[in-house]
Every structure is written in structure tokens, then in C-alpha cells.
Write a protein that holds these residues in place. Structure first.
Motif, PDB file in Angstrom:
ATOM      1  N   ILE A 117       5.271  -5.904  -7.774  1.00 54.55           N
ATOM      2  CA  ILE A 117       5.210  -6.178  -6.353  1.00 54.55           C
ATOM      3  C   ILE A 117       6.390  -7.110  -5.535  1.00 54.55           C
ATOM      4  N   ARG A 118       7.160  -6.458  -4.870  1.00 56.58           N
ATOM      5  CA  ARG A 118       8.552  -7.280  -4.330  1.00 56.58           C
ATOM      6  C   ARG A 118       7.579  -8.661  -3.420  1.00 56.58           C
ATOM      7  N   VAL A 119       8.106  -9.637  -3.253  1.00 55.36           N
ATOM      8  CA  VAL A 119       6.858 -10.402  -2.018  1.00 55.36           C
ATOM      9  C   VAL A 119       8.606 -11.401  -1.367  1.00 55.36           C
ATOM     10  N   GLY A 120       8.116 -10.720  -0.340  1.00 55.08           N
ATOM     11  CA  GLY A 120       8.821 -10.901   0.863  1.00 55.08           C
ATOM     12  C   GLY A 120      10.725 -10.690   0.163  1.00 55.08           C
ATOM     13  N   GLY A 140       0.894  -0.850   0.273  1.00 61.63           N
ATOM     14  CA  GLY A 140       0.127  -0.157  -0.250  1.00 61.63           C
ATOM     15  C   GLY A 140       1.074   1.295  -0.283  1.00 61.63           C
ATOM     16  N   ILE A 141       0.610   2.746   0.249  1.00 61.57           N
ATOM     17  CA  ILE A 141       1.214   3.921  -0.169  1.00 61.57           C
ATOM     18  C   ILE A 141       2.192   4.020   0.877  1.00 61.57           C
ATOM     19  N   ASP A 142       1.983   3.439   1.831  1.00 58.38           N
ATOM     20  CA  ASP A 142       2.940   3.516   3.674  1.00 58.38           C
ATOM     21  C   ASP A 142       3.892   2.909   2.660  1.00 58.38           C
ATOM     22  N   GLN A 202       6.075   1.225  -7.025  1.00 55.10           N
ATOM     23  CA  GLN A 202       5.328   0.508  -7.511  1.00 55.10           C
ATOM     24  C   GLN A 202       4.368  -0.261  -6.462  1.00 55.10           C
ATOM     25  N   SER A 203       2.408   0.121  -6.233  1.00 56.51           N
ATOM     26  CA  SER A 203       2.088  -0.534  -5.155  1.00 56.51           C
ATOM     27  C   SER A 203       0.845  -1.344  -5.433  1.00 56.51           C
ATOM     28  N   SER A 204       0.486  -2.154  -4.320  1.00 57.12           N
ATOM     29  CA  SER A 204      -0.587  -2.443  -4.734  1.00 57.12           C
ATOM     30  C   SER A 204      -1.722  -2.117  -4.725  1.00 57.12           C
ATOM     31  N   VAL A 205      -2.912  -2.314  -5.419  1.00 54.85           N
ATOM     32  CA  VAL A 205      -4.219  -0.998  -5.782  1.00 54.85           C
ATOM     33  C   VAL A 205      -4.427  -1.903  -4.676  1.00 54.85           C
TER      34      VAL A 205
END
Ligand code: EZ4
Ligand code: CO
Length: 403
Positions: free
Chosen positions: A161-164, A127-129, A149-152
Motif C-alpha cells: 500500500i503506497r503511503v501518500g 480499501g476497494i474503492d 493491492q489493498s489494505s485488508v
């Protein structure tokens, strides 16, 4: 200096990489990156079955002639598989030429035109933060340019979105691609808030980028570009599906946000109108996918004539050999813009030992002759190929969309 052997290695130290090794009769060895994400074995076959037999016995010094021989000789022009295979041969031959001369390749291309290669890193968050905090982390590490980039909100998974701790945006599925869901309205509402929060909290003292990843129509891209104008983006990338060059005419009429495109291009013919009509600001063709140093240099020279700068693709599915080859070109061209740099996670470092290093937001090449990346065949053998697909994308009603 005759070519005596050419070998293809497919290895998966964290993700799949295809490497071409060319050996000459005076004992020199050159490496090229032949990785085409999700279609690795097709390039390996193109090399093994069609190009390697032609390479044996050729003069390794004749890079331009070999390029023309493989390009014109194929009859079937262009295409990512063909051009990645030719690119691997080209880079391996430049590696050999540098080693024969005892010089890094950038010296053969005219010497350094700048102190280092400014790169942008990949920040992301759920998210944004989280995304803004990740941008701050890159700035603290010395980066001068960062992609955000961020999840929408409302969408289960979004590109970039980088995972872990991982460095891949293409999660492994069993035997078919992962399916993402896409909602353009949600995205277009969200991205200006993401970018505004990034600038509000972190200021304007760095370059800010964003990758749309080919998902919008021209008028949607125009609206996005216009909505981001107050935040002085360095660029928005791949805003529409890249094969439609005329889309950029429409986007250009509506926004002064700089435009970048080109990571899926493989020859100058994919982008000559975009460049000559000044429809984009940055051309993102990459050395391994665009016929190697020989052809990518032609693209950038042509772009320079029209004030278009380079912004080469440098995601983690380009191996350290491909990244290093790009850096040699980046260092020498007059119209360098920026270089994408996602980095590589171990165990890739066991297989590829690269001489470049990051300092002050720039990548710096070492002094090794040639391209400057060693390939460890024993380490590569410890990480066999794993079948992987890039994800696909569907709209909320189930329609296929661009990923
Ligand atoms: O999805 O390299 O800017 N970087 C990108 C990449 C691409 C992959 C595809 O293989 O768009 O993450
Ligand atoms: Co991209």
C-alpha cells in the motif's frame, strides 16, 4: 582494456541504492546496480573487500570469464549477497562493452525483438474503492497491465500500500523493523472481492496482477487461485514462501490461475525444477539479484524451453541502472512476458539520469551506448546511507509469519 579502478557508492536519495563503478585504462566507465534492500552494506562490503581487489588489472572485455572467475572462485556458491555483487560487476562490464562498441547493450544481445517493454504499474488503496480508482488512474496513464493491492479490512497495515505520494512499502523505523499483523482468513475472504470489483468497474481490457508476497500455504494459495479464476488474472505472484519449490506442484493441481515467482531467487538452481516441471508460468528473477545479464539470460533461455515467460522483478529498490539492464534483456529475449515497473521518486532522478521513457504502457530504451544510465557522484554524496529494515510480519497471536 584493463580495469584500473572499481568504486562502490552507497546513497539514499529517497531510499538506499548501492552502485558499482568500474573504470578502464582507456577511460571508459561502467555502472552496475548492487542494491539489496535492507542488506545494502553487506553487498558493498562483498564488493569492496573481496571483489574489487580481484577486478583491478583484469581485461574488462572478458565478461564471461570474469563471471565464472567470481562465481566458481568464491567456492561458497549462490546466495543473494554473492549473486548481487557478481551481478553488479557483470552489468558494469556490459555497460563498458556497449560503450566500447558504441552500441546500446540490447544490440549486442541480438537487437530488439519487440517494439518496447510492456510494464505493469503498482496500484493500491486503503480499501476497494480507493484501489479501483488507483487502477483506473494507471489505465488513464496508458498502462496495459496493473497490479492491484489493498489494505485488508481489520488489519492495520498490509504489504503493497503506497503511503501518500511515496513509492515505498517499507516504512522507516527507528532502529528495528516495523511489525505488521497478518490474518490469512481475512485476506482470503477479501481479495476475491477486491479483484471482482476491479473487473466489474474497469472491465477485462487490461492485464490484472496481484502480489501475495509469500504469505499462504500451498492449499490456501490453491484456494485463492481458484477463487480468482473468473476474473482472468495475468498472474498471482509469490503465493507461497519461494524456497519451497514443491509447493507449486500442489497449487498447480487445483487452479488454472497463472503463477509467478522468483523475486528472491538468485540463480537458475533456485528455479530449475519449477521451470522444467512447468509449475509456474512466469519467472521473476531480476538482473541485479541474479548474477547480472549473463546469468539472468541463462535463466530465461532455460525457461523458454518449457514455455515459461519472464516477468522480472522491478520494484523501486532496484535502481534505475538495474531497471535499465533488465530492459536491455527484456527487449531481446524470445519469451518476454512482462516487466514490473514501480518507478523512482525524486531525488533519485538527481543521482541517476536514465535514458528510458514510458509511452503507451511500455518502457523504451534510448540510443545511448551501453546500459544508458548516468550516475552523478556529487548528487549521490548529498544523500548519505540511512539504515533501514524491511518490515516483519506476525500473526494475530504474535507468531512470526512471512512478510
Ligand atoms: O517487497 O522489492 O513485487 N514487488 C515486491 C517488492 C518487494 C521489495 C523487497 O525488497 O514484492 O515490493
Ligand atoms: Co513481489
Amino acid at each position: 582494456m584493463k580495469i584500473t579502478a572499481a568504486d562502490v557508492f552507497v546513497t539514499c536519495p529517497g531510499r538506499n541504492y548501492v552502485t558499482l563503478k568500474i573504470t578502464t585504462d582507456d577511460g571508459l566507465v561502467g555502472y552496475g546496480d548492487a542494491t539489496l534492500n535492507g542488506r545494502e552494506l553487506s553487498v558493498a562490503s562483498y564488493l569492496r573487500d573481496h571483489l574489487v581487489p580481484l577486478l583491478i588489472g583484469r581485461d574488462a572485455a572478458r565478461i564471461s570469464d570474469t563471471w565464472q572467475y567470481l562465481y566458481r572462485g568464491a567456492y561458497w556458491r549462490r546466495g543473494p549477497v554473492t549473486m548481487t555483487a557478481i551481478g553488479a560487476v557483470d552489468v558494469a562490464l556490459w555497460d563498458i562493452k556497449g560503450k566500447a562498441a558504441g552500441l546500446p547493450v540490447y544490440q549486442l544481445l541480438g537487437g530488439a525483438a519487440r517494439d518496447g517493454v510492456t510494464v505493469y504499474g503498482h496500484a493500491s488503496g486503503a480499501g476497494i474503492d480507493e484501489a479501483v480508482a488507483d487502477v483506473a488512474r494507471f489505465l488513464a496513464a496508458g498502462y496495459r497491465a496493473v497490479r492491484v493491492q489493498s489494505s485488508v479490512p481489520g488489519l492495520d497495515s498490509t504489504y503493497g500500500i503506497r503511503v501518500g505520494g511515496g513509492l515505498t512499502y517499507e516504512p522507516a523505523a527507528d532502529d528495528r523493523p516495523v511489525e505488521d499483523v497478518w490474518d490469512t482468513a481475512a485476506y482470503l475472504d477479501f481479495v476475491p472481492r477486491l479483484v471482482a470489483a476491479t473487473r466489474d468497474q474497469l472491465g477485462y481490457g487490461f492485464h490484472l496482477l496481484h502480489d501475495v508476497h509469500h504469505r499462504l500455504t500451498p492449499i490456501e494459495a490453491a484456494r485463492l487461485g481458484r477463487s480468482l479464476e473468473p476474473y482472468r488474472m495475468f498472474w498471482i505472484e509469490d503465493s507461497t514462501p519461494a524456497e519451497d519449490q514443491s509447493a507449486f506442484r500442489l497449487i498447480r493441481q487445483h487452479t488454472v490461475t497463472p503463477l509467478a515467482v522468483g523475486e528472491v531467487f538468485n540463480t537458475i538452481w533456485d528455479c530449475k525444477d519449477l521451470i522444467a516441471e512447468r509449475l509456474v508460468d512466469y519467472i521473476r528473477t531480476s538482473v541485479p539479484h541474479t548474477g547480472g545479464i549473463t546469468h539472468t539470460r541463462r535463466v530465461f533461455d532455460f525457461a523458454d524451453t518449457y514455455g515459461v515467460r519472464s516477468g522480472s522483478h522491478g520494484a523501486g529498490d532496484i535502481s534505475p541502472i538495474g531497471i535499465a539492464a533488465a530492459l536491455h534483456l527484456d527487449l531481446t529475449i524470445p519469451n518476454f512476458g512482462i516487466q514490473e515497473y514501480m518507478g523512482h521518486l525524486d531525488p533519485a532522478g538527481e543521482v541517476f539520469r536514465s535514458g528510458y521513457h514510458l509511452a503507451d504502457g511500455m518502457l523504451h530504451l534510448g540510443d545511448e551506448p551501453g546500459i544508458g544510465v548516468q550516475f552523478d557522484e556529487e548528487a549521490a554524496a548529498r544523500y548519505p546511507y540511512q539504515a533501514r529494515y524491511l518490515p516483519v510480519n506476525r500473526l494475530t497471536d504474535g507468531s512470526m509469519h512471512d512478510w
